[in-house]
Write a protein that holds these residues in place. Structure first.
Motif, short mmCIF file in Angstrom:
data_model
loop_
_atom_site.label_atom_id
_atom_site.label_comp_id
_atom_site.label_asym_id
_atom_site.label_seq_id
_atom_site.Cartn_x
_atom_site.Cartn_y
_atom_site.Cartn_z
N SER A 145 39.48 -124.83 32.55
CA SER A 145 38.79 -125.48 31.45
C SER A 145 37.64 -124.63 30.92
CB SER A 145 38.27 -126.85 31.90
OG SER A 145 39.33 -127.71 32.26
N TYR A 146 36.87 -124.03 31.83
CA TYR A 146 35.71 -123.26 31.39
C TYR A 146 36.14 -121.96 30.70
CZ TYR A 146 32.20 -126.28 33.46
OH TYR A 146 31.39 -127.35 33.75
N LYS A 147 37.29 -121.45 31.09
CA LYS A 147 37.82 -120.29 30.37
C LYS A 147 38.14 -120.68 28.93
CE LYS A 147 39.18 -115.96 30.56
NZ LYS A 147 38.22 -114.87 30.84
N ARG A 148 38.67 -121.89 28.75
CA ARG A 148 38.97 -122.39 27.41
C ARG A 148 37.69 -122.71 26.63
NH1 ARG A 148 40.92 -127.30 28.53
NH2 ARG A 148 42.79 -126.33 29.37
N PHE A 149 36.71 -123.32 27.30
CA PHE A 149 35.48 -123.73 26.62
C PHE A 149 34.56 -122.55 26.33
CE2 PHE A 149 35.70 -127.82 29.39
CZ PHE A 149 36.67 -128.36 28.57
N TYR A 150 34.32 -121.73 27.37
CA TYR A 150 33.24 -120.75 27.33
C TYR A 150 33.69 -119.31 27.55
CZ TYR A 150 31.04 -125.24 28.49
OH TYR A 150 30.67 -126.57 28.51
N ASN A 151 35.01 -119.11 27.67
CA ASN A 151 35.56 -117.79 28.00
C ASN A 151 34.91 -117.24 29.27
OD1 ASN A 151 37.30 -115.61 27.58
ND2 ASN A 151 35.75 -114.44 26.48
N HIS A 152 34.77 -118.13 30.25
CA HIS A 152 34.12 -117.77 31.52
C HIS A 152 34.75 -118.55 32.66
CE1 HIS A 152 30.88 -116.78 34.37
NE2 HIS A 152 30.92 -118.05 34.72
N ALA A 153 35.17 -117.85 33.69
CA ALA A 153 35.68 -118.50 34.89
C ALA A 153 34.56 -118.56 35.93
CB ALA A 153 36.86 -117.72 35.47
N PRO A 154 34.12 -119.75 36.33
CA PRO A 154 32.99 -119.86 37.26
C PRO A 154 33.26 -119.17 38.60
CG PRO A 154 33.49 -121.98 36.27
CD PRO A 154 34.61 -121.07 35.90
N THR A 155 32.24 -118.58 39.14
CA THR A 155 32.32 -118.00 40.48
C THR A 155 32.31 -119.13 41.52
OG1 THR A 155 29.93 -117.88 40.71
CG2 THR A 155 31.04 -115.99 39.67
N ALA A 156 32.57 -118.78 42.75
CA ALA A 156 32.52 -119.77 43.84
C ALA A 156 31.13 -120.39 43.93
CB ALA A 156 32.92 -119.14 45.16
N ALA A 157 30.10 -119.57 43.76
CA ALA A 157 28.72 -120.08 43.83
C ALA A 157 28.44 -121.03 42.67
CB ALA A 157 27.73 -118.91 43.81
N GLN A 158 28.95 -120.71 41.49
CA GLN A 158 28.73 -121.59 40.33
C GLN A 158 29.50 -122.90 40.49
OE1 GLN A 158 29.86 -118.80 37.25
NE2 GLN A 158 27.72 -118.42 36.70
N LEU A 159 30.69 -122.86 41.06
CA LEU A 159 31.43 -124.09 41.32
C LEU A 159 30.66 -124.97 42.30
CD1 LEU A 159 35.18 -123.00 41.58
CD2 LEU A 159 34.22 -124.69 40.01
N ALA A 160 30.10 -124.34 43.33
CA ALA A 160 29.30 -125.11 44.30
C ALA A 160 28.11 -125.76 43.62
CB ALA A 160 28.84 -124.18 45.42
N GLN A 161 27.51 -125.06 42.66
CA GLN A 161 26.37 -125.60 41.93
C GLN A 161 26.81 -126.75 41.03
OE1 GLN A 161 24.31 -122.60 39.64
NE2 GLN A 161 23.15 -124.10 38.46
N ILE A 162 27.91 -126.57 40.30
CA ILE A 162 28.41 -127.60 39.40
C ILE A 162 28.70 -128.89 40.15
CG2 ILE A 162 30.40 -128.28 37.97
CD1 ILE A 162 30.62 -125.26 37.20
N LEU A 163 29.36 -128.78 41.30
CA LEU A 163 29.82 -129.95 42.05
C LEU A 163 28.78 -130.46 43.05
CD1 LEU A 163 33.49 -128.77 42.74
CD2 LEU A 163 32.71 -130.40 41.00
N TRP A 164 27.60 -129.85 43.09
CA TRP A 164 26.56 -130.25 44.03
C TRP A 164 27.12 -130.30 45.46
CZ3 TRP A 164 21.76 -130.27 42.18
CH2 TRP A 164 21.50 -130.65 40.87
N LEU A 165 27.79 -129.20 45.86
CA LEU A 165 28.41 -129.20 47.19
C LEU A 165 27.39 -129.40 48.31
CD1 LEU A 165 31.19 -126.45 47.08
CD2 LEU A 165 31.37 -128.91 46.69
N LYS A 166 26.21 -128.83 48.17
CA LYS A 166 25.20 -128.99 49.21
C LYS A 166 24.62 -130.40 49.19
CE LYS A 166 20.98 -126.91 51.08
NZ LYS A 166 19.97 -125.82 50.92
N ALA A 167 24.21 -130.88 48.02
CA ALA A 167 23.59 -132.21 47.91
C ALA A 167 24.56 -133.32 48.31
CB ALA A 167 23.07 -132.44 46.50
N ASN A 168 25.83 -133.15 47.98
CA ASN A 168 26.84 -134.16 48.30
C ASN A 168 27.55 -133.89 49.62
OD1 ASN A 168 26.52 -135.75 45.95
ND2 ASN A 168 27.84 -134.40 44.76
N GLY A 169 27.13 -132.85 50.30
CA GLY A 169 27.86 -132.40 51.48
C GLY A 169 27.94 -133.41 52.61
N ALA A 170 26.94 -134.28 52.74
CA ALA A 170 26.94 -135.27 53.82
C ALA A 170 27.60 -136.58 53.41
CB ALA A 170 25.51 -135.54 54.28
#
Length: 298
Positions: A264-289
């Motif tokens: 989707s982000y490639k279509r929207f922004y011509n950018h494929a998120p990195t693993a770190a950016q995906l973690a940021q988008i999905l709040w992997l740390k904050a939602n981890g527990a």
């Protein structure tokens, strides 16, 4: 971004806090002093930007549009609240930019996703989990009630919104409530929006909420923050629908949301998120527990 000369501070803040500022670093320098929090325009600031077109909310009264038009500016007024509104925005912006093909490119996948998630929601297990969305949690509680966009997508994925309907919050849209009201609803799942800084740990560690089902079962989640907040309607809404479906029904057939975000982000922004950016988008740390969130680490 080269066409954008100014924006509201709330939009700028979402871009700054999210990854859009990383994808388009120059956007951080875009002026964002063009209006108050209530969208009353700062006409002098807007005029200084010499815009060809000003976008303003069209359903908040003439008081926020007339000053712009009286200053000789061309204004497009937008209606807000539904996914159909978003489709019309996209078509309007694409026409203004001379790219009607871009509207079809963005709107067609949204329509397809809506059909898919509608079918997923209709087949979701019963009884439907009670899902409560907080638009504000810090400094006073505000929930998504009847007629809100959040109420729409909670029901879309097969959940029920305790703040909606005859036993819900009084009024429509985003409604202020007291703690006692929320305790009486006892939601199965709590969603914390991106309009304040509240995180799941704030709920888990509070004695006020400890007897709530969502807390005892560890089902409190911060809503993702992508190119824009996933809470309100936008071109990224299909990602929100899928994320919420996975949160509400983790036992359903596995889905690779990370891959869908990249596509989707490639279509929207011509950018494929990195693993770190995906973690940021999905709040992997904050939602981890929170329960079931390991599925988003795949």
């Amino acid at each position: 971004m080269q066409h954008l000369v100014g924006m509201h501070d709330a939009s700028w803040q979402a871009m700054y806090d999210g990854i859009l500022g990383e994808i388009f670093p120059s956007a951080i320098d875009i002026p964002h002093n063009v209006a108050t929090n209530s969208f009353a325009p700062n006409v002098e600031s807007v005029l200084a930007l010499e815009p060809d077109l000003v976008i303003q909310w069209g359903d908040n009264g003439a008081a926020i549009i007339d000053p712009l038009e009286n200053a000789g500016l061309k204004v497009a007024a937008l209606k807000y609240g539904t996914q159909d509104d978003v489709a019309r925005w996209i078509a309007l912006f694409a026409t203004a930019l001379g790219r009607p093909d871009r509207a079809r490119e963005l709107n067609s996948p949204i329509s397809a996703a809506l059909k898919t998630l509608s079918a997923v929601g209709r087949s979701a297990p019963k009884p439907a989990p009670k899902i409560l969305y907080f638009n504000r949690f810090e400094g006073g509680l505000k929930v998504a009630a009847t007629g809100s966009y959040n109420d729409f997508y909670i029901k879309l994925v097969g959940g029920q919104n305790p703040a909606s309907g005859p036993h819900g919050a009084p009024g429509t849209g985003m409604v202020g409530v007291d703690i006692e009201q929320v305790l009486s609803w006892d939601p199965d799942i709590i969603l914390l929006g991106n309009f304040d800084a509240a995180m799941p740990d704030d709920v888990y560690q509070s004695a006020v909420w400890r007897d709530q089902t969502a807390v005892k079962t560890r089902r409190v989640y911060k809503v993702p923050l992508g190119g824009y907040r996933w809470d309100p309607p936008s071109h990224e809404s299909p990602l929100m629908w899928r994320w919420l479906s996975m949160v509400a029904f983790p036992q359903q057939q596995p889905f690779d949301l990370g891959a869908e975000v990249r596509t989707s982000y490639k279509r929207f922004y011509n950018h494929a998120p990195t693993a770190a950016q995906l973690a940021q988008i999905l709040w992997l740390k904050a939602n981890g527990a929170s329960s079931g969130y390991r599925q988003f680490h795949a």
